[in-house]
Motif scaffolding. Structure first.
Motif, PDB file in Angstrom:
ATOM      1  N   LEU A  98      51.545  25.431  39.175  1.00  0.00           N
ATOM      2  CA  LEU A  98      51.777  26.880  39.097  1.00  0.00           C
ATOM      3  C   LEU A  98      50.734  27.557  38.210  1.00  0.00           C
ATOM      4  N   MET A  99      50.328  26.890  37.121  1.00  0.00           N
ATOM      5  CA  MET A  99      49.277  27.457  36.252  1.00  0.00           C
ATOM      6  C   MET A  99      47.954  27.545  37.004  1.00  0.00           C
ATOM      7  N   LYS A 100      47.676  26.549  37.848  1.00  0.00           N
ATOM      8  CA  LYS A 100      46.458  26.587  38.666  1.00  0.00           C
ATOM      9  C   LYS A 100      46.544  27.724  39.698  1.00  0.00           C
ATOM     10  N   TYR A 101      47.734  27.927  40.242  1.00  0.00           N
ATOM     11  CA  TYR A 101      47.943  29.015  41.213  1.00  0.00           C
ATOM     12  C   TYR A 101      47.711  30.373  40.546  1.00  0.00           C
ATOM     13  N   VAL A 102      48.246  30.541  39.327  1.00  0.00           N
ATOM     14  CA  VAL A 102      48.040  31.786  38.565  1.00  0.00           C
ATOM     15  C   VAL A 102      46.546  32.010  38.356  1.00  0.00           C
ATOM     16  N   ASP A 103      45.825  30.949  38.035  1.00  0.00           N
ATOM     17  CA  ASP A 103      44.372  31.053  37.837  1.00  0.00           C
ATOM     18  C   ASP A 103      43.690  31.539  39.112  1.00  0.00           C
ATOM     19  N   SER A 104      44.145  31.035  40.265  1.00  0.00           N
ATOM     20  CA  SER A 104      43.533  31.456  41.541  1.00  0.00           C
ATOM     21  C   SER A 104      43.783  32.938  41.817  1.00  0.00           C
ATOM     22  N   ILE A 105      44.965  33.433  41.428  1.00  0.00           N
ATOM     23  CA  ILE A 105      45.267  34.867  41.600  1.00  0.00           C
ATOM     24  C   ILE A 105      44.353  35.696  40.695  1.00  0.00           C
ATOM     25  N   ASN A 106      44.194  35.251  39.446  1.00  0.00           N
ATOM     26  CA  ASN A 106      43.294  35.960  38.519  1.00  0.00           C
ATOM     27  C   ASN A 106      41.863  35.974  39.057  1.00  0.00           C
ATOM     28  N   MET A 107      41.442  34.851  39.639  1.00  0.00           N
ATOM     29  CA  MET A 107      40.074  34.762  40.171  1.00  0.00           C
ATOM     30  C   MET A 107      39.878  35.706  41.363  1.00  0.00           C
ATOM     31  N   SER A 108      40.918  35.893  42.160  1.00  0.00           N
ATOM     32  CA  SER A 108      40.778  36.747  43.347  1.00  0.00           C
ATOM     33  C   SER A 108      40.980  38.228  43.031  1.00  0.00           C
ATOM     34  N   HIS A 109      41.276  38.538  41.759  1.00  0.00           N
ATOM     35  CA  HIS A 109      41.492  39.941  41.366  1.00  0.00           C
ATOM     36  C   HIS A 109      40.524  40.404  40.273  1.00  0.00           C
ATOM     37  N   GLY A 110      39.332  39.837  40.282  1.00  0.00           N
ATOM     38  CA  GLY A 110      38.308  40.304  39.344  1.00  0.00           C
ATOM     39  C   GLY A 110      37.851  39.275  38.333  1.00  0.00           C
ATOM     40  N   GLY A 111      38.515  38.124  38.294  1.00  0.00           N
ATOM     41  CA  GLY A 111      38.158  37.107  37.303  1.00  0.00           C
ATOM     42  C   GLY A 111      37.090  36.134  37.753  1.00  0.00           C
ATOM     43  N   GLU A 112      36.656  36.245  39.030  1.00  0.00           N
ATOM     44  CA  GLU A 112      35.647  35.308  39.538  1.00  0.00           C
ATOM     45  C   GLU A 112      34.361  35.432  38.709  1.00  0.00           C
ATOM     46  N   GLY A 113      33.750  34.293  38.437  1.00  0.00           N
ATOM     47  CA  GLY A 113      32.527  34.313  37.626  1.00  0.00           C
ATOM     48  C   GLY A 113      32.786  33.991  36.175  1.00  0.00           C
ATOM     49  N   THR A 114      34.047  34.066  35.721  1.00  0.00           N
ATOM     50  CA  THR A 114      34.354  33.671  34.345  1.00  0.00           C
ATOM     51  C   THR A 114      34.393  32.145  34.265  1.00  0.00           C
ATOM     52  N   LYS A 115      34.241  31.636  33.069  1.00  0.00           N
ATOM     53  CA  LYS A 115      34.038  30.194  32.900  1.00  0.00           C
ATOM     54  C   LYS A 115      35.341  29.453  32.610  1.00  0.00           C
ATOM     55  N   MET A 116      35.443  28.249  33.175  1.00  0.00           N
ATOM     56  CA  MET A 116      36.544  27.333  32.851  1.00  0.00           C
ATOM     57  C   MET A 116      35.976  26.260  31.923  1.00  0.00           C
ATOM     58  N   TYR A 117      36.560  26.157  30.733  1.00  0.00           N
ATOM     59  CA  TYR A 117      36.130  25.143  29.767  1.00  0.00           C
ATOM     60  C   TYR A 117      37.118  23.986  29.799  1.00  0.00           C
ATOM     61  N   SER A 118      36.659  22.795  29.384  1.00  0.00           N
ATOM     62  CA  SER A 118      37.557  21.638  29.377  1.00  0.00           C
ATOM     63  C   SER A 118      37.224  20.701  28.230  1.00  0.00           C
ATOM     64  N   THR A 119      38.272  20.078  27.673  1.00  0.00           N
ATOM     65  CA  THR A 119      38.063  19.090  26.602  1.00  0.00           C
ATOM     66  C   THR A 119      37.778  17.705  27.177  1.00  0.00           C
TER      67      THR A 119
END
Length: 456
Positions: A98-119
């Protein structure tokens, strides 16, 4: 009469409404919020004429469309390791998906191009372990305060014609009426078949009142108390350039308390927050390079859990914040070197320091505000961080106080996030179950899918 009423237009409420709209366009939905619409949310502090919090009746930073997360720096931590215990109700994999799904919604509403960081695979984990620090695992999507605003604006534009939004309309009470619910505002009453409550942390007192009136069982949660650290961005750049936000936990030698970093804002600013009339401190940062500063800020927080007979953990945190407001007229700032030497900071010493403050706060002495146990833990943590980020314990490092993270009483809900009343759901940070943007948003999607399924 509505099919679904959502109380609170923060992340939980927004994603509930959005998902309901996707699943069934025929549902009649209303969303109520005590704050303003997104475009009308403006904090009067301009740094020029208005330098400090003037305690607006409705805090534009904390309330309104987007909730307290609207002007945060839009960090979505995709992990079950912190940010709440949603996975205990719905399962780890479903919470993560569900958190990944929320991320996809954010990406399709103006968030595309922002960076995903990982440990994942970072050598910094080893460096932390070698210095008695634990780096928590997470993937972090950083939208930035600027892009976060764009995403919220686009979500609202898509939703506004499909449901009714009531801004500046505080809900006074919720009434159970047979198999329906009545929502009472100051001058009107609205009915619905299903009610989703998503009032966030700023709705903690209201939530306690509703649970008391409806005899919904709750249990005491914790409160996190500490300071916001501000230092030159270059000191933490080897961490923030790779991870953006590093969630680091330290167990103190003296009391064996856990102290953690929270809400790291590289090249960001320190800001005021008004929670129930109490002024505390927080931090923001931006995605756009033009809006960046030369400082990084982050919170150092100590979690306090209370056992019988004391239950009011939020009251304890509030009393400490009130003491800070009493002494400083709002937020207090102190150089780390002055704290170590046992003296209050003054404007001259701060002005002569290497760190230019990004928030106008009152120079003072945090040792007169924070309990010794909490302050000792924070100072130990600063020296521990100095080993992985030399310069953290410099005399000129600024500490703003107090920062308090209030957690709602944990409300008794089932595996559908439903209260003892069928059709009355309590989600997001208002439930005491989630403590982050990603978990709150995921809880909204989860409940919306359950409601849509039930309503055919």
């Amino acid at each position: 009469m509505y099919d679904v009423i959502i109380i609170g237009a923060g992340p939980g409420g927004i994603f509930s409404a959005y998902e309901l709209m996707q699943k069934n366009r025929n549902l009649k939905i209303a969303v109520f919020d005590a704050g303003h619409s997104l475009e009308e949310r403006h904090c009067p502090i301009d740094g020029d004429k208005v330098k400090n919090c003037i305690r607006c009746q409705t805090c534009a930073i904390m309330n309104g469309f987007g909730g307290a997360g609207a002007f945060s720096d839009g960090k979505y931590n995709i992990t079950n390791d912190f940010g709440g215990t949603l996975y205990e109700y719905i399962g780890r994999q479903q919470a993560f998906d569900l958190m990944k799904y929320v991320d996809s919604i954010n990406m399709s509403h103006g968030g595309e191009g922002t960076k995903m960081y990982s440990t994942a695979g970072t050598d910094l984990k080893k460096l932390c372990m070698q210095n008695k620090l634990k780096l928590l695992d997470a993937s972090v999507r950083h939208l930035g305060t600027d892009v976060n605003y764009v995403v919220l604006k686009n979500l609202y534009a898509e939703m506004k014609d499909h449901m009714d939004f009531f801004f500046d309309t505080p809900v006074q009470s919720v009434e159970v009426a047979g198999d329906e619910y009545r929502i009472h505002t100051q001058d009107k009453t609205y009915s619905c078949k299903k009610c989703i409550i998503s009032v966030g942390r700023s709705g903690s007192k209201w939530m306690e009142k509703v649970c008391s009136e409806l005899s919904i069982p709750t249990k005491s949660n914790r409160v996190d108390i500490g300071v916001r650290v501000e230092l030159p961005a270059v000191i933490f750049s080897h961490l923030t350039d790779e991870l953006y936000e590093s969630k680091i936990v330290y167990r103190t030698e003296k009391f064996e308390d856990n102290v953690r970093t929270f809400c790291m804002n590289p090249y960001g600013i320190v800001v005021n927050e008004n929670t129930n009339g109490i002024v505390t401190v927080n931090g923001h940062s931006y995605d756009s390079p033009e809006l960046r500063t030369e400082n990084t800020n982050f919170a150092l927080l100590v979690a306090k859990h209370f056992s019988e007979p004391f239950k009011d953990s939020n009251g304890y945190g509030e009393s400490i914040a009130r003491l800070s407001n009493m002494l400083g007229g709002g937020v207090i700032v102190q150089r780390f070197g002055d704290l170590v030497r046992g003296r209050r900071s003054n404007a001259k010493r701060i002005a002569e320091g290497m760190v230019v403050p990004t928030l106008a706060a009152t120079p003072g002495d945090l040792s007169l505000v924070l309990p010794k146990r909490i302050l000792d833990g924070i100072m130990e943590m600063i020296y521990a961080l100095d080993k992985i980020a030399p310069g953290t314990a410099n005399d000129d490092t600024l500490l703003y106080g107090v920062e308090v993270k209030f957690y709602n009483m944990e409300v008794e809900i089932d595996e559908h996030l439903q209260s003892r009343y069928p059709g009355l759901y309590i989600i997001g940070d208002g439930s005491g179950v989630t403590h982050s943007l990603s978990h709150a948003s995921a809880s909204g999607v989860y409940v919306a899918r359950h409601v849509a399924e039930q309503m055919g």
